[in-house]
Scaffold this motif. Structure first.
Motif, mmCIF file in Angstrom:
data_model
loop_
_atom_site.group_PDB
_atom_site.id
_atom_site.type_symbol
_atom_site.label_atom_id
_atom_site.label_comp_id
_atom_site.label_asym_id
_atom_site.label_seq_id
_atom_site.Cartn_x
_atom_site.Cartn_y
_atom_site.Cartn_z
ATOM 1 N N CYS A 111 0.911 5.517 -0.289
ATOM 2 C CA CYS A 111 0.189 6.654 -0.241
ATOM 3 C C CYS A 111 1.338 8.050 -0.516
ATOM 4 O O CYS A 111 2.379 7.918 0.145
ATOM 5 N N ARG A 112 0.605 8.833 -1.303
ATOM 6 C CA ARG A 112 1.242 10.138 -1.712
ATOM 7 C C ARG A 112 0.536 11.314 -1.210
ATOM 8 O O ARG A 112 -0.727 11.194 -1.412
ATOM 9 N N GLU A 165 -4.670 12.329 1.007
ATOM 10 C CA GLU A 165 -3.443 11.368 0.733
ATOM 11 C C GLU A 165 -4.202 10.444 -0.440
ATOM 12 O O GLU A 165 -5.456 10.136 -0.385
ATOM 13 N N ASP A 166 -3.359 10.150 -1.434
ATOM 14 C CA ASP A 166 -3.741 9.433 -2.553
ATOM 15 C C ASP A 166 -3.071 7.872 -2.267
ATOM 16 O O ASP A 166 -2.145 7.858 -2.498
ATOM 17 N N CYS A 167 -3.930 6.776 -1.914
ATOM 18 C CA CYS A 167 -3.461 5.475 -1.594
ATOM 19 C C CYS A 167 -3.676 4.531 -2.379
ATOM 20 O O CYS A 167 -4.947 4.722 -3.060
ATOM 21 N N GLN A 168 -2.956 3.498 -2.742
ATOM 22 C CA GLN A 168 -3.411 2.670 -3.887
ATOM 23 C C GLN A 168 -2.445 1.370 -3.855
ATOM 24 O O GLN A 168 -1.152 1.594 -3.216
ATOM 25 N N ARG A 171 0.849 -1.036 0.108
ATOM 26 C CA ARG A 171 -0.043 0.076 0.167
ATOM 27 C C ARG A 171 0.934 1.200 -0.075
ATOM 28 O O ARG A 171 1.597 1.597 0.955
#
Length: 381
Positions: A232-233, A273-276, A230
């Protein structure tokens, strides 16, 4: 969203008696009774400061009926006979009684920018708006034209009388032999083939023979998937965050401006937070079989050099064997002196022995040189 409109009254300064901050509703100076004229400071109105954020005027709006009537009377005009200012709805000059004629001058209008941009400076009255643009184009054209003229001047050739002051040469002969060697290579790239010996230094085939002693060795690495993780940015985006007041003004040409204000959507920066899930990789070694094998390759076994001044080069001699070949290398220099606002020297580098032998010490020549000093050609006289 509802718009809110109000009228703002400007002020002007009398240049006759130096009275300040006269309300726009007065076409004559209350102090000296001289009319406002289309000259100097009297032609400009001051509408006061505005709020830097919203663009809203810091002055109170006009509320009395007389001032509102004046604001709606249309743009002022200046009498062509006496120069006095008059209301836009008056057919005659209130100062001298002359009728409004086609050569009566309109009041200058002021431009107001929206608060997001700084006010643009008005163009000079005596020059067209495109003067600066054409000035820059002229400068650019002049630079390019000057560069082009210099390039033409630098490439211009001139002929000068000269003389060969000396020559020199350096030659070498290298002898190589087709020799048996042992090498290593990857098994999947080795194809067995028979060697063939050269005849008169040509026609050889190296060959691959006696492949042996193969072992597993690391040949490289490759990236392989090793699960997911995972990630996150932190990023920023614009989001609505309420409303804010924004105002704009329009000059009515008579000492008043119309101000229109409205509430518009306000945007703010929001961090999130953009998480993928992303695939994780690792480097994995790659192995292959590496083998020894027999082959042939050219190897230098002897080299002879010779140098000299003037005259024909004397090449070294070597005795080649049945599986040998020879390579020649050569370097020639011709020194030239010529007259060009003083004695100058240059060097000519012939490529072959035949070209070199055309030049002799003491020989007269014509040297062609450009203004920038580049040697273009040398011809015998």
């Amino acid at each position: 969203m509802a718009k809110r409109t109000r009228i703002i009254e400007g002020t002007w300064n009398c240049t006759s008696c130096d009275a300040k901050d006269i309300l726009a509703r007065h076409k004559r100076c209350p102090t000296c009774n001289n009319p406002r004229e289309l000259s100097g400071d009297e032609s400009d109105f001051d509408f006061g400061d505005v709020d830097a954020q919203s663009g809203k005027s810091l002055r109170e709006g006009v509320t009395d009926d007389k001032a509102l009537e004046l604001a709606g009377a249309g743009e002022d005009w200046f009498c062509a006979f006496c120069g006095a200012a008059n209301r836009g709805d008056q057919p005659r000059c209130k100062h001298c009684g002359a009728e409004r004629s086609v050569d009566a001058k309109a009041a200058p209008l002021q431009a107001f920018e929206t608060p997001e941009k700084p006010p643009a400076a008005p163009p000079p009255e005596t020059k067209p708006r495109f003067t600066k643009k054409w000035l820059w184009l002229g400068v650019l054209f002049s630079c390019c034209f000057s560069s082009g003229l210099y390039a033409m001047w630098a490439r211009t050739p001139h002929d000068f009388p000269g003389e060969i002051t000396g020559t020199s040469w350096k030659v070498a002969v290298t002898q190589e032999r087709f020799t048996a060697v042992q090498k290593t290579g990857w098994a999947d790239e080795l194809r067995r083939s028979s060697a063939r010996m050269p005849v008169n230094g040509a026609g050889e085939v190296a060959g691959v023979d006696n492949v042996r002693d193969c072992v597993e060795r690391q040949r490289g690495t490759r990236k392989v998937a090793d699960g997911t993780e995972r990630v996150c940015r932190s990023k920023t985006r614009r989001v609505a965050c309420g409303t804010e007041e924004k105002c704009r003004r329009r000059d009515k040409g008579n000492g008043f401006v119309e101000e229109v204000c409205e509430d518009i959507t306000k945007y703010c920066n929001e961090r999130y937070e953009d998480c993928q899930n992303e695939t994780r990789y690792r480097n994995e070694p790659v192995y292959a079989r590496q083998c020894a094998y027999d082959t042939y390759e050219w190897k230098p076994v002897d080299r002879r050099e010779a140098t000299g001044l003037d005259g024909q080069p004397a090449w070294p001699t070597l005795q080649p064997g049945a599986t040998d070949r020879q390579h020649r290398s050569e370097e020639y220099t011709v020194h030239i002196r010529y007259e060009d606002d003083g004695v100058k020297e240059t060097v000519l580098m012939p490529k072959t022995e035949r070209d070199f032998l055309r030049w002799k010490k003491g020989q007269g020549v014509v040297v062609t040189v450009t203004n920038s000093g580049d040697l273009k050609q040398v011809v015998p006289r």
